[in-house]
Design a protein around this motif. Structure first.
Motif, PDB file in Angstrom:
ATOM      1  N   LEU A 133       0.847  -1.188   0.000  1.00  0.00           N
ATOM      2  CA  LEU A 133       0.000   0.000   0.000  1.00  0.00           C
ATOM      3  C   LEU A 133       0.883   1.238   0.000  1.00  0.00           C
ATOM      4  O   LEU A 133       2.074   1.163   0.327  1.00  0.00           O
ATOM      5  CB  LEU A 133      -0.916  -0.002   1.221  1.00  0.00           C
ATOM      6  N   CYS A 134       0.311   2.369  -0.371  1.00  0.00           N
ATOM      7  CA  CYS A 134       1.077   3.616  -0.388  1.00  0.00           C
ATOM      8  C   CYS A 134       1.554   3.937   1.029  1.00  0.00           C
ATOM      9  O   CYS A 134       0.779   3.825   1.986  1.00  0.00           O
ATOM     10  CB  CYS A 134       0.221   4.755  -0.924  1.00  0.00           C
ATOM     11  N   PRO A 135       2.821   4.325   1.167  1.00  0.00           N
ATOM     12  CA  PRO A 135       3.356   4.655   2.505  1.00  0.00           C
ATOM     13  C   PRO A 135       2.552   5.776   3.128  1.00  0.00           C
ATOM     14  O   PRO A 135       2.121   6.682   2.403  1.00  0.00           O
ATOM     15  CB  PRO A 135       4.784   5.103   2.206  1.00  0.00           C
ATOM     16  N   PRO A 136       2.325   5.701   4.405  1.00  0.00           N
ATOM     17  CA  PRO A 136       2.843   4.781   5.419  1.00  0.00           C
ATOM     18  C   PRO A 136       1.878   3.636   5.743  1.00  0.00           C
ATOM     19  O   PRO A 136       1.886   3.110   6.844  1.00  0.00           O
ATOM     20  CB  PRO A 136       2.998   5.695   6.629  1.00  0.00           C
ATOM     21  N   SER A 137       1.058   3.229   4.791  1.00  0.00           N
ATOM     22  CA  SER A 137      -0.022   2.285   5.071  1.00  0.00           C
ATOM     23  C   SER A 137       0.441   0.870   5.395  1.00  0.00           C
ATOM     24  O   SER A 137      -0.143   0.205   6.227  1.00  0.00           O
ATOM     25  CB  SER A 137      -0.986   2.238   3.881  1.00  0.00           C
ATOM     26  N   GLY A 138       1.481   0.357   4.720  1.00  0.00           N
ATOM     27  CA  GLY A 138       1.989  -0.976   5.030  1.00  0.00           C
ATOM     28  C   GLY A 138       1.849  -1.951   3.878  1.00  0.00           C
ATOM     29  O   GLY A 138       1.733  -1.550   2.717  1.00  0.00           O
ATOM     30  N   GLN A 139       1.853  -3.244   4.220  1.00  0.00           N
ATOM     31  CA  GLN A 139       1.765  -4.265   3.182  1.00  0.00           C
ATOM     32  C   GLN A 139       1.118  -5.529   3.722  1.00  0.00           C
ATOM     33  O   GLN A 139       1.034  -5.745   4.926  1.00  0.00           O
ATOM     34  CB  GLN A 139       3.131  -4.578   2.596  1.00  0.00           C
ATOM     35  N   ILE A 140       0.688  -6.366   2.766  1.00  0.00           N
ATOM     36  CA  ILE A 140       0.066  -7.651   3.078  1.00  0.00           C
ATOM     37  C   ILE A 140       0.868  -8.722   2.347  1.00  0.00           C
ATOM     38  O   ILE A 140       1.169  -8.582   1.158  1.00  0.00           O
ATOM     39  CB  ILE A 140      -1.404  -7.676   2.612  1.00  0.00           C
ATOM     40  N   ASP A 141       1.231  -9.773   3.078  1.00  0.00           N
ATOM     41  CA  ASP A 141       1.958 -10.898   2.509  1.00  0.00           C
ATOM     42  C   ASP A 141       1.122 -12.156   2.691  1.00  0.00           C
ATOM     43  O   ASP A 141       0.662 -12.443   3.801  1.00  0.00           O
ATOM     44  CB  ASP A 141       3.307 -11.078   3.209  1.00  0.00           C
ATOM     45  N   ILE A 142       0.958 -12.903   1.602  1.00  0.00           N
ATOM     46  CA  ILE A 142       0.173 -14.133   1.625  1.00  0.00           C
ATOM     47  C   ILE A 142       0.989 -15.216   0.923  1.00  0.00           C
ATOM     48  O   ILE A 142       1.506 -14.988  -0.172  1.00  0.00           O
ATOM     49  CB  ILE A 142      -1.175 -13.946   0.898  1.00  0.00           C
ATOM     50  N   ILE A 143       1.114 -16.361   1.565  1.00  0.00           N
ATOM     51  CA  ILE A 143       1.711 -17.514   0.908  1.00  0.00           C
ATOM     52  C   ILE A 143       0.563 -18.472   0.633  1.00  0.00           C
ATOM     53  O   ILE A 143      -0.099 -18.945   1.557  1.00  0.00           O
ATOM     54  CB  ILE A 143       2.807 -18.173   1.772  1.00  0.00           C
ATOM     55  N   ALA A 144       0.310 -18.693  -0.652  1.00  0.00           N
ATOM     56  CA  ALA A 144      -0.832 -19.505  -1.075  1.00  0.00           C
ATOM     57  C   ALA A 144      -0.504 -20.176  -2.403  1.00  0.00           C
ATOM     58  O   ALA A 144       0.522 -19.893  -3.021  1.00  0.00           O
ATOM     59  CB  ALA A 144      -2.076 -18.620  -1.215  1.00  0.00           C
TER      60      ALA A 144
END
Length: 154
Positions: A133-144
């Motif tokens: 996401l645009c800073p400073p929002s963060g991120q999502i990591d998915i292992i699938a």
């Protein structure tokens, strides 16, 4: 003509989506019970307003979709919800990789220390999906294993 493997096809389909300037609208993790009780799973679903890849003049169009990740093993969200609110859930980019530092670190920490039955190489056949996401929002990591896009009715 060069054939594309299933792994490459999944990565290409994900990476080719118009992620930049699309909008994250929701994140759900749902329990999905299988009838036999041995293959119960959680599914990860992202609600996204996906930016149209055909932007005419100054008019942007969005398509509300659900992105459902199948056979998800790991879900990690590092989100600053105030940042998400200020930035309107704007996505700066996303990437799918067959191998990544995140997968290696997850394997060395969580997977190695998992003390319940699992496959000998539990991340085989899975890939890393990252949504930034645009800073400073963060991120999502998915292992699938894979993902599918379902157009929303609203």
């Amino acid at each position: 003509m060069q054939e594309i493997s299933e792994h490459e096809d999944i990565g290409r389909r994900f990476n080719d989506l118009p992620w930049h300037d699309s909008e994250l609208r929701g994140v759900r993790v749902n329990y999905s019970a299988n009838g036999n009780g041995h293959e119960n799973q959680y599914e990860v679903i992202l609600n996204v307003n996906l930016r149209s890849s055909n932007i005419a003049a100054a008019e942007e169009r969005f398509t509300p979709v659900e992105i459902k990740f199948s056979q998800a093993r790991i879900f990690h969200a590092d989100l600053d919800l105030l940042g998400v609110a200020y930035c309107g859930g704007d996505i700066s980019g996303a990437k799918c990789e067959e191998k990544s530092d995140f997968m290696r670190q997850t394997d060395e920490t969580k997977i190695t220390n998992f003390d319940l039955p699992q496959d000998k190489e539990p991340l085989t056949g899975l890939r890393h999906f990252r949504i930034s996401l645009c800073p400073p929002s963060g991120q999502i990591d998915i292992i699938a294993k894979d993902f599918e896009i379902i157009e929303s009715d609203h």
